[in-house]
Write an enzyme that holds these catalytic residues in place. Sequence first.
Site, PDB file in Angstrom:
ATOM      1  N   ILE A   1      32.405  80.419  82.131  1.00  0.00           N
ATOM      2  CA  ILE A   1      31.371  81.292  81.581  1.00  0.00           C
ATOM      3  C   ILE A   1      30.294  80.459  80.902  1.00  0.00           C
ATOM      4  O   ILE A   1      30.538  79.314  80.494  1.00  0.00           O
ATOM      5  CB  ILE A   1      32.007  82.309  80.590  1.00  0.00           C
ATOM      6  CG1 ILE A   1      31.002  83.379  80.162  1.00  0.00           C
ATOM      7  CG2 ILE A   1      32.608  81.606  79.381  1.00  0.00           C
ATOM      8  CD1 ILE A   1      31.633  84.541  79.389  1.00  0.00           C
ATOM      9  N   CYS A   2      29.087  81.022  80.837  1.00  0.00           N
ATOM     10  CA  CYS A   2      27.989  80.461  80.061  1.00  0.00           C
ATOM     11  C   CYS A   2      27.495  79.133  80.649  1.00  0.00           C
ATOM     12  O   CYS A   2      27.065  79.089  81.800  1.00  0.00           O
ATOM     13  CB  CYS A   2      28.425  80.320  78.600  1.00  0.00           C
ATOM     14  SG  CYS A   2      27.072  80.043  77.437  1.00  0.00           S
ATOM     15  N   ALA A   3      27.556  78.040  79.897  1.00  0.00           N
ATOM     16  CA  ALA A   3      27.061  76.753  80.393  1.00  0.00           C
ATOM     17  C   ALA A   3      28.018  76.077  81.362  1.00  0.00           C
ATOM     18  O   ALA A   3      27.598  75.224  82.157  1.00  0.00           O
ATOM     19  CB  ALA A   3      26.793  75.821  79.204  1.00  0.00           C
TER      20      ALA A   3
END
Length: 448
Positions: free
Chosen positions: A365-367
Amino acid sequence: MALPRSFLFGSSPFILLCSRLHHITPATILLSSLTTKPIPSLSFSLSSTTAMASASPAKKVLVPIANGSEQMEAVISVDVLRRAGADVTMASVEKQLRVEACHGVKIIADALISDCGQSSFDLITLPGGMAGAPNLKNSEVLESLVKKQAADGKLYAGICAAPVVALESWGVLKGLKATCYPSLMEQLAASSAIAVESRVQLDGKAVTSPGPGTTIECAVALVEQLYGKEKADEVSGPLVMRSNHGDEYIITERNPMKWTFTDSPKILVPIANGTEEMEAIMIIDILRRAKATVVVASVEDKLDIIASRKVKLEADVLLDEAAKLSYDLIVLPGGLGGAQAFAKSETLVNLLKKQRESNKPYGAICASPALVFEPHGLLKGKKATAFPAMCDKLSDKSEIENRVLVDGNLITSRGPGTSMEFALGIVEKFFGREKAIDLAKVLVFVRP
């Protein structure tokens, strides 16, 4: 009676969905969902005067925690308030800094509550947890601080069990509209408070909210009360929050395949200095609620890590030890610093490559999809999404707008505000949609 959905869930003055980059983070107890008798008065009141943003020193906030505290409610509150620039002290009401929250999650507090007794705060906000809330209630120092907070006309808040177990018992909700965890609403209705059903309830200086699934909304509301709407919008944008709070979540799936396991899914969640604490905690908490076996492994040379917003977490094992086992899923939280540490970990990258080669599930998730999976070839031939400002690093950008995206044995998602959907998507892949929705209702993430 029920309020229009747009009033309760879609038109909150402090919610703003935005995918632009403002900044990138540098990175239970299973509660009863017993049906309660409807409470006649429903509201989402924000009638009290909102604090104006100012250039004054950072607002001081106290977040007490105890053994048994609901870690999502504690950590999300701390993370969001620190994003706004608040000086947040997470204080243990136990005799030591280390607290074992729900489901075996270990948090290291910043201070002991006994060291905070003479301090003054702009906000005191209590997490819940059926075991944690009574432990908070039994703290004489905390009781004194909250009573003084109320007497001085300063902001105070409680989530889940905390409003009825602690705040009401201390007399600071008398005559005020308040909400709490659904199975405790009848108890609240029989108290001196005015029980209402709401995702975030503000009356005077008291703010209450019903559970883990409403905490991020509550935290942004607290930012608005402390700093004003402009700051709340500024903070909420990069969180990638939902606009349809309370509705069922949606995952997008390409190339469907069955995710299998024996007995209980065995899941590895690595953490590192700079890991996004909200994302890590929501993944761990929700998967353990679903009865998965979750191993939290530090990629650092010690168990303790300092997450992106300075929350201190303690892993179960070091990654080298965890790497001796095999897993049904390896899932990475984000956070810029954490993702960079993951990408540099040869042990973790090798585990992920073996997972992919074995056609076993893996996710991020995310970066992390952009900084870990993409450069190591783990997205080759796959559709994926990531934090909005990181999506330009993905080779295939055709599906990046999806909040949770599954492509065969790969699952990816966007940011803190999609973490609960992401974790529930994993539950759905292992256990089915019905169990995932039931869990979402227990979390008060979707309406019953």
